[in-house]
Design a protein around this motif. Structure first.
Motif, PDB file in Angstrom:
ATOM      1  N   ARG A  68     -32.511  -7.058  -8.790  1.00 55.16           N
ATOM      2  CA  ARG A  68     -31.972  -6.224  -9.875  1.00 55.16           C
ATOM      3  C   ARG A  68     -33.048  -5.298 -10.427  1.00 55.16           C
ATOM      4  N   MET A 124     -33.704  -2.544  -8.055  1.00 50.34           N
ATOM      5  CA  MET A 124     -32.594  -1.602  -8.085  1.00 50.34           C
ATOM      6  C   MET A 124     -32.711  -0.696  -9.310  1.00 50.34           C
ATOM      7  N   GLU A 180     -33.204   3.337  -9.319  1.00 53.74           N
ATOM      8  CA  GLU A 180     -32.226   4.249  -9.909  1.00 53.74           C
ATOM      9  C   GLU A 180     -32.867   5.168 -10.939  1.00 53.74           C
ATOM     10  N   ASP A 181     -33.667   4.607 -11.828  1.00 53.81           N
ATOM     11  CA  ASP A 181     -34.234   5.421 -12.904  1.00 53.81           C
ATOM     12  C   ASP A 181     -35.361   4.655 -13.581  1.00 53.81           C
ATOM     13  N   VAL A 191     -35.184   4.548 -17.573  1.00 57.86           N
ATOM     14  CA  VAL A 191     -34.174   3.658 -18.126  1.00 57.86           C
ATOM     15  C   VAL A 191     -34.562   2.207 -17.845  1.00 57.86           C
ATOM     16  N   VAL A 215     -34.855  -0.814 -20.608  1.00 62.26           N
ATOM     17  CA  VAL A 215     -34.167  -2.098 -20.709  1.00 62.26           C
ATOM     18  C   VAL A 215     -35.140  -3.264 -20.572  1.00 62.26           C
ATOM     19  N   ARG A 250     -20.246   2.217  -1.604  1.00 61.39           N
ATOM     20  CA  ARG A 250     -19.483   2.400  -2.827  1.00 61.39           C
ATOM     21  C   ARG A 250     -19.691   3.813  -3.386  1.00 61.39           C
ATOM     22  N   GLU A 251     -20.959   4.236  -3.313  1.00 67.00           N
ATOM     23  CA  GLU A 251     -21.290   5.550  -3.852  1.00 67.00           C
ATOM     24  C   GLU A 251     -20.586   6.653  -3.066  1.00 67.00           C
ATOM     25  N   ALA A 257     -17.051   6.683  -3.958  1.00 70.35           N
ATOM     26  CA  ALA A 257     -16.806   7.308  -5.257  1.00 70.35           C
ATOM     27  C   ALA A 257     -16.800   8.828  -5.105  1.00 70.35           C
ATOM     28  N   GLY A 285     -29.400   7.892 -21.034  1.00 66.80           N
ATOM     29  CA  GLY A 285     -30.190   7.083 -20.120  1.00 66.80           C
ATOM     30  C   GLY A 285     -29.297   6.025 -19.530  1.00 66.80           C
ATOM     31  N   VAL A 286     -28.702   6.350 -18.386  1.00 67.89           N
ATOM     32  CA  VAL A 286     -27.884   5.340 -17.716  1.00 67.89           C
ATOM     33  C   VAL A 286     -28.312   5.291 -16.261  1.00 67.89           C
ATOM     34  N   PHE A 287     -28.004   4.192 -15.597  1.00 70.54           N
ATOM     35  CA  PHE A 287     -28.233   4.096 -14.159  1.00 70.54           C
ATOM     36  C   PHE A 287     -27.038   4.730 -13.469  1.00 70.54           C
ATOM     37  N   ARG A 294     -26.073   5.280 -10.468  1.00 70.77           N
ATOM     38  CA  ARG A 294     -25.384   4.709  -9.308  1.00 70.77           C
ATOM     39  C   ARG A 294     -24.941   3.265  -9.531  1.00 70.77           C
ATOM     40  N   MET A 295     -24.940   2.850 -10.783  1.00 69.30           N
ATOM     41  CA  MET A 295     -24.380   1.538 -11.084  1.00 69.30           C
ATOM     42  C   MET A 295     -23.102   1.748 -11.886  1.00 69.30           C
ATOM     43  N   THR A 296     -22.243   0.744 -11.858  1.00 68.29           N
ATOM     44  CA  THR A 296     -20.992   0.872 -12.602  1.00 68.29           C
ATOM     45  C   THR A 296     -21.270   0.685 -14.096  1.00 68.29           C
ATOM     46  N   GLU A 303     -22.126  -2.901 -14.791  1.00 65.74           N
ATOM     47  CA  GLU A 303     -23.488  -3.240 -14.350  1.00 65.74           C
ATOM     48  C   GLU A 303     -24.542  -2.653 -15.279  1.00 65.74           C
ATOM     49  N   MET A 313     -27.308  -4.706 -17.185  1.00 66.86           N
ATOM     50  CA  MET A 313     -28.736  -4.389 -17.116  1.00 66.86           C
ATOM     51  C   MET A 313     -29.338  -4.318 -18.516  1.00 66.86           C
ATOM     52  N   LEU A 339     -18.600   4.432 -11.492  1.00 71.79           N
ATOM     53  CA  LEU A 339     -20.040   4.657 -11.418  1.00 71.79           C
ATOM     54  C   LEU A 339     -20.457   5.544 -12.589  1.00 71.79           C
ATOM     55  N   ARG A 394     -25.372   0.217 -23.656  1.00 66.76           N
ATOM     56  CA  ARG A 394     -26.432  -0.437 -22.883  1.00 66.76           C
ATOM     57  C   ARG A 394     -27.574  -0.855 -23.812  1.00 66.76           C
TER      58      ARG A 394
END
Ligand SMILES: Nc1ncnc2c1ncn2[C@@H]1O[C@H](COP(=O)(O)OP(=O)(O)OP(=O)(O)O)[C@@H](O)[C@H]1O
Ligand SMILES: [Mg+2]
Lengths: 568, 236
Positions: A418, A421, A425-426, A429, A433, A542-543, A546, B88-90, B92-94, B97, B101, B132, B148
């Protein structure tokens, strides 16, 4: 036909014509002509000429359009003829101006002879044009056959050609099982006999028909009706069967093919490691070969019985090699932590080169042998057996691959996965978190390096002698291509990628000269046609899904707007 | 003791002196707005609070503890959550998710309940939980970024221009949610250019100009202030 359709035909035809011209001019046709597919009937070189015409004919009818039959067939002939035009020009130029050879070495009399089937320029051109037009026609005609019949036929043709192309595999297996005389009936030195062609075609046609007509539905029905209990059991059975196949494989395949498998396995191991760095954590590493080299050299120095080595046991050397590579991964990781994307790629590239230069330098020659490398690397031994043959090493490599696969999967699905990942992704961010970027990235580098170190260790033991040349930049690129073409972040993708990029070239020795060209072409085609890779990870899938859904939604909205406008 | 205190903070980008002695306090339970024009140093102030930048002079204290020795990633666990500028979001995640996170550092069993609570605050997110994040609209992504951030159960929430690029209706919705969040017990430091809205919901406010605090007062008083009216509220 409309103007638009004509321009489509012309574009397809000339594009394929260009393809034919290029493969001729760079000497592929001539070279591949030496390789028989169907003994006495079809060579790989001819196939290379024919496929563009067939493809042009097939795509001459835009998908979903239903034109009248004669027009379609005409379109097929037209693209077939267009596809042959450039190469006809080439034949004419080459036969009237021999001096062209000093500019294009590969435009030889022999090439002209191949293109004209040895019948002289005039009749040869006529014959070639006729063949290509016919192939265009066939390509277009394939659309006319109903789906139910066409699918099995196309499948059977592709399978038969594939079988002929990889006849080495079946030849090796057949040699293992049958008498020489029987084998000769089916296989030439290269390619397969006409008899074998017919047999393979009929069998695959029957199988493909049954599958299309009955099997697929029955299978889908069974899958749908299966309880989770049954599903689990059939999964277990599948795993067991797979394990049995994997364990018996070297004895069915013979020495040569097992050696190929060993090579593929070592690349799978490396690619699984790079997949952690690039696929999971999103850090582009171009110097990955360095860790492979470190693993190999540590093993070599520790186990070699030559004057540079210590003559220790392989089993002692493996953990040391892995730890050394891991440490190197962390050492590389620390300075590049702040870098992103391109900069990271460049620095890691430099790191890979530094290791290579160090290894071949005179400075370290007394320790690691310089350009002469290290000889007499010790073989692994267990009580009663010394690992020497490809078959022995197969099991060792298989074990390492399974271990790496298992570890990769566990890491990916765990908390650390996780974190990777999130960082991929970023980064900002991720930090917001509460993810520690430093530790997360270092762990990725360290794990990736550990796998590469293990791969290097096995490589050294397998080949017995290592040279600096075995650790070129090309290996890093190779492994990266495996990850990308297989499907970034996907474990099965890595395996498929390794078989395609390492296994196939070993089997198709003819391609060797054009290996890099093939890689390039394959990468471009993949990025255009299937950017998610051969076996994408669920996330990538999935991407893509979408994106498609969105496009569909936009289109639906658009068309309903238009409808509303028209109606209103 | 104030929940957050900046004491004479100076910060530099290379030679650019971006913060020239910023002092401010946020008390527990408040909504405090920090307003100022482009390039005033609002984002920079938030970055120093989050330890993404270190003050060259001055200190940032959280519940009386100097944040100097913490890494940015450690602040989430301490109870500070930030929604960066430009969402600020990911991508490629839903949605779901992304919310999960947000609770990454937590190990308790109430994460599921908290997700439901976020869905109550932002019903739109519930509808879109399997989408997404990158394919959502700007406003939806802003909601998700806030959701988030709330998933880490912060005691202090830092928001950097949550109204940026949103339609007036959405801005209203977002701001009323900020009030809800505050009522449920989270202290909020809100950075905004939309001074009107920001001062409407805030208890107190600070005006930042070229890296220094120019004014500080209760939100009501600031709304009446002539300079604020002229420069930030566009009232002549
Ligand atoms: N990474 C950077 N490098 C150099 N200068 C920077 C950097 N980031 C910000 N600055 C400068 O610092 C000053 C303060 O910037 P900051 O982003 O804090 O402004 P802001 O108040 O958030 O503005 P806005 O409302 O436009 O977001 C500006 O002059 C800006 O140009
Ligand atoms: Mg800003």
């Amino acid at each position: 036909m409309t103007r638009k359709e004509w321009s489509h035909l012309i574009r397809i035809g000339l594009l394929m014509g260009l393809a034919v011209l290029v493969v001729s001019v760079i000497g592929m046709v001539e070279k591949f002509n030496e390789r028989a597919l169907i003994v006495g009937y079809l060579t790989l070189g001819q196939l290379l000429l024919y496929i563009p015409a067939l493809y042009a004919g097939y795509t001459s009818v835009p998908a979903g359009e239903h034109r009248a039959m004669p027009q379609r067939l005409l379109g097929g002939v037209v693209v077939g003829l267009l596809a042959v035009m450039p190469v006809i020009l080439l034949i004419l130029v080459a036969s009237s101006w021999p001096g062209i050879r000093s500019y294009f070495v590969n435009i030889s009399p022999n090439m002209v002879k191949i293109l004209t089937a040895g019948k002289g320029v005039g009749p040869g051109i006529g014959l070639l044009a006729g063949e290509m037009a016919a192939l265009g026609l066939i390509g277009a005609a394939i659309h006319l056959i109903p789906d139910r019949i066409r699918k099995p036929i196309v499948t059977a043709i592709i399978f038969t050609v594939g079988f002929a192309l990889f006849s080495d595999v079946s030849l090796n297996i057949a040699n293992q099982l049958f008498a020489r005389k029987t084998v000769r009936v089916l296989f030439g030195t290269k390619g397969i006999t006409p008899l074998a062609t017919v047999i393979v075609f009929v069998i695959s046609l029957v199988a493909a028909s049954l599958w299309t007509w009955k099997g697929r539905e029955a299978y889908a029905r069974r899958q749908a009706n299966m309880s989770s209990e049954q599903a689990k059991r059939s999964q277990r059975i599948a795993t067991t069967v797979l394990m049995i196949v994997l364990l018996t494989l070297p004895w069915v395949l013979g020495v040569f093919l097992t050696d190929v498998l060993d090579r593929v396995g070592i690349f799978i191991l490396m690619a699984l490691g790079l997949n952690i760095v690039v696929g999971f954590a999103g850090l582009l590493d171009l110097g990955y070969v360095a860790f492979y080299a470190i693993g190999a050299y540590v093993t070599a120095i520790m186990t070699s019985t030559g004057n540079l080595g210590m003559g220790l046991s392989f089993w002692l050397a493996v953990p040391v090699a892995v730890v050394a590579a891991t440490m190197a991964g962390i050492i590389l990781g620390i300075p590049v932590l702040r870098m992103r994307g391109d900069y990271l790629a460049i620095v890691t590239l430099g790191f890979g080169e530094i290791i290579r230069v160090l290894v071949r330098s005179d400075l370290l020659k007394p320790v690691i042998g310089g350009a002469q490398g290290i000889l007499n690397i010790g073989r692994p031994t267990i009580p009663g057996l010394t690992f020497t043959t490809p078959q022995h090493f197969y099991y060792l490599i298989l074990l390492a691959c399974l271990l790496a696969w298992f570890i990769s999967g566990r890491l990916r699905d765990g908390r650390i996965g996780r974190r990777w990942m999130a960082v991929r992704e970023d980064e900002d961010v991720a930090e917001a978190v509460g993810i520690n970027l430093v530790i997360t990235k270092l762990l990725a580098f360290a794990m990736g390096a550990a796998f590469a170190g293990l791969a290097g260790s096995l490589f050294a033991a397998r080949v017995g002698t290592i040279f600096p040349n075995s650790f070129e930049l090309l290996i890093s690129i190779n492994v990266l291509c495996i990850v990308i073409i297989g499907g970034i972040g996907s474990l099965p993708g890595v395996v498929v990628g390794a078989f395609v990029l390492v296994g196939l070239p070993e089997l198709l020795r003819e391609f060797d000269e054009y290996r890099m060209l093939m890689y390039g072409a394959l990468l471009i085609i993949m990025m255009l046609v299937r950017p998610e890779g051969l076996w994408p990870s669920p996330i990538t899938r999935r991407e893509m899904h979408a994106a498609e859904e969105n496009a569909a939604a936009v289109e639906a909205e658009h068309s309903s707007d238009i409808r509303a406008a028209v109606e209103g | 003791m104030s929940i957050l205190e900046l004491n004479d903070v100076h910060a530099y980008y290379g030679k650019i002196h971006a913060l020239k002695g910023v002092s401010l306090t946020v008390e527990k339970g408040e909504i405090v707005s920090l307003i100022g024009g482009n390039g005033a140093g609002k984002t920079t102030t938030l970055r120093t609070i989050c330890a993404l930048m270190r003050p060259t002079v001055g200190s940032v204290t959280f519940n009386g503890e100097n944040l100097e020795r913490y890494k940015p990633s450690a602040l989430t666990a301490k109870g500070i959550a930030m929604v960066p500028e430009g969402r600020g979001v990911f991508a490629r995640m839903t949605v779901l998710e992304n919310l999960e996170m947000g609770a990454f550092h937590r190990k308790d069993k109430e994460i599921g309940d908290d997700i439901d609570r976020i869905y109550e605050l932002f019903p739109r997110l519930k509808e879109r939980r399997t989408q997404l994040a990158g394919t959502m609209s700007g406003g939806e992504q802003q909601m998700l970024a806030m959701g988030r951030a709330m998933m880490s159960r912060p005691s202090l929430l830092l928001l950097d221009e949550p109204s940026m690029g949103l339609a007036p209706v959405l801005v209203e919705a977002i701001f009323s949610t900020i009030v809800d969040i505050n009522k449920q017990g989270t202290t909020v430091l809100l950075v905004e250019q939309n001074a009107l809205m920001a001062l409407n919901i805030a208890d107190r406010g600070y005006v930042l100009q070229t890296g220094a605090i120019a004014l500080s007062d209760s939100a009501k008083a600031l709304q009446q202030n002539e300079m604020v009216q002229k420069v930030y509220l566009g009232i002549e």
